[in-house]
Design a protein around this motif. Sequence first.
Motif, mmCIF file in Angstrom:
data_model
loop_
_atom_site.group_PDB
_atom_site.id
_atom_site.type_symbol
_atom_site.label_atom_id
_atom_site.label_comp_id
_atom_site.label_asym_id
_atom_site.label_seq_id
_atom_site.Cartn_x
_atom_site.Cartn_y
_atom_site.Cartn_z
ATOM 1 N N MET A 120 0.836 -1.191 0.000
ATOM 2 C CA MET A 120 0.000 0.000 0.000
ATOM 3 C C MET A 120 0.877 1.250 0.000
ATOM 4 O O MET A 120 1.916 1.300 0.663
ATOM 5 N N GLU A 121 0.453 2.250 -0.740
ATOM 6 C CA GLU A 121 1.144 3.530 -0.715
ATOM 7 C C GLU A 121 0.895 4.210 0.635
ATOM 8 O O GLU A 121 -0.191 4.106 1.210
ATOM 9 N N GLN A 122 1.912 4.927 1.139
ATOM 10 C CA GLN A 122 1.766 5.592 2.428
ATOM 11 C C GLN A 122 0.659 6.636 2.387
ATOM 12 O O GLN A 122 -0.050 6.847 3.377
ATOM 13 N N GLU A 123 0.464 7.274 1.226
ATOM 14 C CA GLU A 123 -0.599 8.278 1.101
ATOM 15 C C GLU A 123 -1.975 7.648 1.293
ATOM 16 O O GLU A 123 -2.883 8.268 1.849
ATOM 17 N N VAL A 124 -2.134 6.392 0.827
ATOM 18 C CA VAL A 124 -3.411 5.692 0.994
ATOM 19 C C VAL A 124 -3.633 5.340 2.459
ATOM 20 O O VAL A 124 -4.720 5.524 3.014
ATOM 21 N N LEU A 125 -2.596 4.851 3.129
ATOM 22 C CA LEU A 125 -2.729 4.479 4.538
ATOM 23 C C LEU A 125 -3.092 5.682 5.400
ATOM 24 O O LEU A 125 -3.793 5.549 6.412
ATOM 25 N N GLU A 126 -2.646 6.859 4.989
ATOM 26 C CA GLU A 126 -2.935 8.064 5.771
ATOM 27 C C GLU A 126 -4.401 8.474 5.708
ATOM 28 O O GLU A 126 -4.828 9.359 6.448
ATOM 29 N N LEU A 127 -5.180 7.836 4.843
ATOM 30 C CA LEU A 127 -6.609 8.150 4.771
ATOM 31 C C LEU A 127 -7.347 7.700 6.028
ATOM 32 O O LEU A 127 -8.455 8.167 6.311
ATOM 33 N N LEU A 128 -6.733 6.775 6.794
ATOM 34 C CA LEU A 128 -7.351 6.269 8.023
ATOM 35 C C LEU A 128 -6.229 6.056 9.033
ATOM 36 O O LEU A 128 -5.212 5.444 8.715
ATOM 37 N N GLU A 153 -9.536 6.295 -2.743
ATOM 38 C CA GLU A 153 -10.717 7.135 -2.926
ATOM 39 C C GLU A 153 -11.264 6.930 -4.329
ATOM 40 O O GLU A 153 -10.490 6.757 -5.283
ATOM 41 N N SER A 154 -12.588 6.938 -4.466
ATOM 42 C CA SER A 154 -13.229 6.764 -5.767
ATOM 43 C C SER A 154 -14.539 7.531 -5.791
ATOM 44 O O SER A 154 -15.428 7.277 -4.960
ATOM 45 N N GLY A 162 -15.335 10.449 -4.806
ATOM 46 C CA GLY A 162 -15.660 11.115 -3.551
ATOM 47 C C GLY A 162 -15.899 10.175 -2.388
ATOM 48 O O GLY A 162 -16.178 10.618 -1.273
ATOM 49 N N GLN A 163 -15.818 8.876 -2.630
ATOM 50 C CA GLN A 163 -16.023 7.893 -1.570
ATOM 51 C C GLN A 163 -14.685 7.361 -1.054
ATOM 52 O O GLN A 163 -13.706 7.263 -1.796
ATOM 53 N N LEU A 164 -14.667 7.011 0.243
ATOM 54 C CA LEU A 164 -13.519 6.325 0.828
ATOM 55 C C LEU A 164 -13.766 4.818 0.706
ATOM 56 O O LEU A 164 -14.747 4.301 1.224
ATOM 57 N N VAL A 165 -12.883 4.134 -0.016
ATOM 58 C CA VAL A 165 -13.019 2.689 -0.204
ATOM 59 C C VAL A 165 -12.165 1.987 0.855
ATOM 60 O O VAL A 165 -10.970 2.260 0.994
ATOM 61 N N VAL A 166 -12.801 1.079 1.619
ATOM 62 C CA VAL A 166 -12.098 0.373 2.691
ATOM 63 C C VAL A 166 -12.324 -1.123 2.546
ATOM 64 O O VAL A 166 -13.295 -1.577 1.920
ATOM 65 N N ALA A 167 -11.418 -1.899 3.132
ATOM 66 C CA ALA A 167 -11.574 -3.352 3.204
ATOM 67 C C ALA A 167 -11.815 -3.722 4.652
ATOM 68 O O ALA A 167 -11.133 -3.226 5.548
ATOM 69 N N MET A 168 -12.795 -4.617 4.889
ATOM 70 C CA MET A 168 -13.125 -5.007 6.248
ATOM 71 C C MET A 168 -13.581 -6.465 6.277
ATOM 72 O O MET A 168 -13.819 -7.082 5.232
ATOM 73 N N LEU A 169 -13.668 -7.005 7.479
ATOM 74 C CA LEU A 169 -14.061 -8.409 7.628
ATOM 75 C C LEU A 169 -15.541 -8.614 7.349
ATOM 76 O O LEU A 169 -15.932 -9.559 6.662
ATOM 77 N N ASP A 170 -16.378 -7.747 7.893
ATOM 78 C CA ASP A 170 -17.832 -7.924 7.803
ATOM 79 C C ASP A 170 -18.447 -6.696 7.149
ATOM 80 O O ASP A 170 -18.719 -5.698 7.807
ATOM 81 N N VAL A 171 -18.664 -6.791 5.842
ATOM 82 C CA VAL A 171 -19.225 -5.633 5.131
ATOM 83 C C VAL A 171 -20.681 -5.421 5.484
ATOM 84 O O VAL A 171 -21.249 -4.374 5.173
ATOM 85 N N GLY A 172 -21.290 -6.390 6.129
ATOM 86 C CA GLY A 172 -22.689 -6.234 6.538
ATOM 87 C C GLY A 172 -22.858 -5.482 7.840
ATOM 88 O O GLY A 172 -23.983 -5.258 8.287
ATOM 89 N N ARG A 214 -17.417 3.159 1.039
ATOM 90 C CA ARG A 214 -17.790 1.939 0.317
ATOM 91 C C ARG A 214 -16.879 0.818 0.788
ATOM 92 O O ARG A 214 -15.649 0.947 0.747
ATOM 93 N N ALA A 215 -17.492 -0.278 1.247
ATOM 94 C CA ALA A 215 -16.728 -1.368 1.864
ATOM 95 C C ALA A 215 -16.642 -2.571 0.936
ATOM 96 O O ALA A 215 -17.620 -2.935 0.269
ATOM 97 N N VAL A 216 -15.460 -3.176 0.892
ATOM 98 C CA VAL A 216 -15.274 -4.468 0.235
ATOM 99 C C VAL A 216 -14.737 -5.438 1.291
ATOM 100 O O VAL A 216 -14.289 -5.032 2.363
ATOM 101 N N MET A 217 -14.795 -6.726 0.972
ATOM 102 C CA MET A 217 -14.446 -7.731 1.963
ATOM 103 C C MET A 217 -13.002 -8.197 1.789
ATOM 104 O O MET A 217 -12.485 -8.286 0.678
#
Length: 589
Positions: free
Chosen positions: A76-84, A99-100, A102-112, A129-132
């Motif tokens: 991961m780029e350091q600039e991306v990690l700095e988003l959170l 970012e896409s 205007g949305q912050l795209v994140v990866a998480m365990l439980d998108v529900g 916007r969450a992806v798994m």
Amino acid sequence: MALLTKDGLDRVIQLLISEGLVDQAAVQAVQEEVERTHKPLLETLTTKKIVTNEMIQHATAVIMGVPYVDLKNVEMEQEVLELLSFEVAERSMVVPLGESNGQLVVAMLDVGNVQAVDYLATLTGRPVRAVMASSEGIQAVLKQYKGDFTGVEQAVKATDEEVAQRQAASSNVKTITQDSPNSKALTSILDFAVRSKASDVHIEPLENALVIRCRIDGVLRRVMELPKTIEPALVSRVKILANLKIDEHRIPQDGQFAVMVGDKEVDLRIAISPVVWGEQVVIRLLDKSGTTMEIEGMGMTGRALRTVLAGLKRPNGMILTSGPTGSGKSTTLYALIKRIKSERINIVTLEDPVEYKMDGVNQIQVNVDAGLTFASGLRSILRQDPDVVMVGEIRDSETANLAVQASLTGHLVFSTLHTNSAAGILPRLLDMGIEPFLLASTLNVVIGQRLVRRVAQKRTTFQSTEMQTEEINEIVGGLLPKSPEEVASVSEDLGYAGLPLANQASYTLVKGMDDQDSPGGYAGRAGLYEAIDVDEDIQKLIVSHATSAEVMRLAREKGTVTMRQDGMLKALSGITTMEEVDRVASDLA
């Protein structure tokens, strides 16, 4: 994962079977087993390695109809990690991907988990916007937050005016320096150092700034630069934790304390010295969980290993290691002690400091202020019925004479000296006033060592240049096999598998890929070793006051592999690079 009820797990397993990723018979066997044992099905499947968490999470995403990302090998780029921030990412097990629209795209365990998504949206002030992703993938990204210094940034926000106000309000320096931002600043720096596997942290004042450098794999790296205003509080905080005088700025001070970083306890040795622009702080980190203490795993092999192991089998005498500061001498002695440790023998050590605590070994900490020096401690040790004695360092004539007398009276003695090579130990001890005939009759093995950085697992190969080829042929051409029939026997003798034939037009070498986990293409370190068996011929040279060059010349004739030769063999075996060998051993023959 919210989906993985019993029905949900059954659907996931059926999907994996239908895709040919899992053997149906193996799953049925496990299902029959859990009916008898009443153990969780998923836990049993993963324990038996029939499925992995990555497979389960991916299949779950497919069934839920949500995007899935495999993050285990993604940089991961350091600039991306700095988003959170790291704290939020670690606490919520969620990592930013970018970012896409205007949305912050994140990866998480439980998108529900709607509440978690809403929390992130509120925290960041933008739609999420969450992806798994799997737990392993998210952890891999969290490890890339090595540059997260949130605590430092909070401390830097304290302006000169605020510091002045606090100092005016209270004359109690301890209260000032225990202020939360400064504590967090030091914690962030130490946390980075531990996760980077640094051996030392340097806090260095300049005229208008404060520089933080870390020694990682033996090389100092500049980590960050802080405003000059944070220096007094940060240095005072270190002094308080190490029980040093916070109002003393004119003379050097030494101390120590321990911290918990994650689930690791790390001992810290503190050295503070006055310099032109303030006070320099050097913190040495002793990670008790980071060393295997296996001599083979540290890089000793082949002829050197056989020589040392033969010396260990003798009931008395001295085994001495040499090398510059930070070359792993003490770690080598610990590994040798671990090798011979037994309930049948009494092992006593005298160290300054006691770097690693070892069960079954009686370890004594030198305390000069109380009168417990290496010399006085060694006298006491010899009254404790020891079989094996380890003296952390032979620094003076008195300690050297006591060590020799201990070996003469039936003890096996380990110690270290600061010399450039194994052969350099001999004239150094003679300079300390040891009689040559005593030295000749007590020394078993002398070891010289250096540390080089290991090439990372992510690597590429290339052919050596003309100059590199010439250097290899000159240094190890006489050691390499001369014909294909000799490869197996020579490789076994030297301890390196698959060595190339000698005198080639070029050799295959490796270099690592520079990334977050392996800066410069290196990860970890290995030892370069030379070991000299002090046999009858070497003893004759000692008695005749021979130079170290003469001793080394005879040792090489008898088959000793020098440190530089060991380094070249490690470069040809893909363990390190020729640049590393030249960096640490270019002054050696």
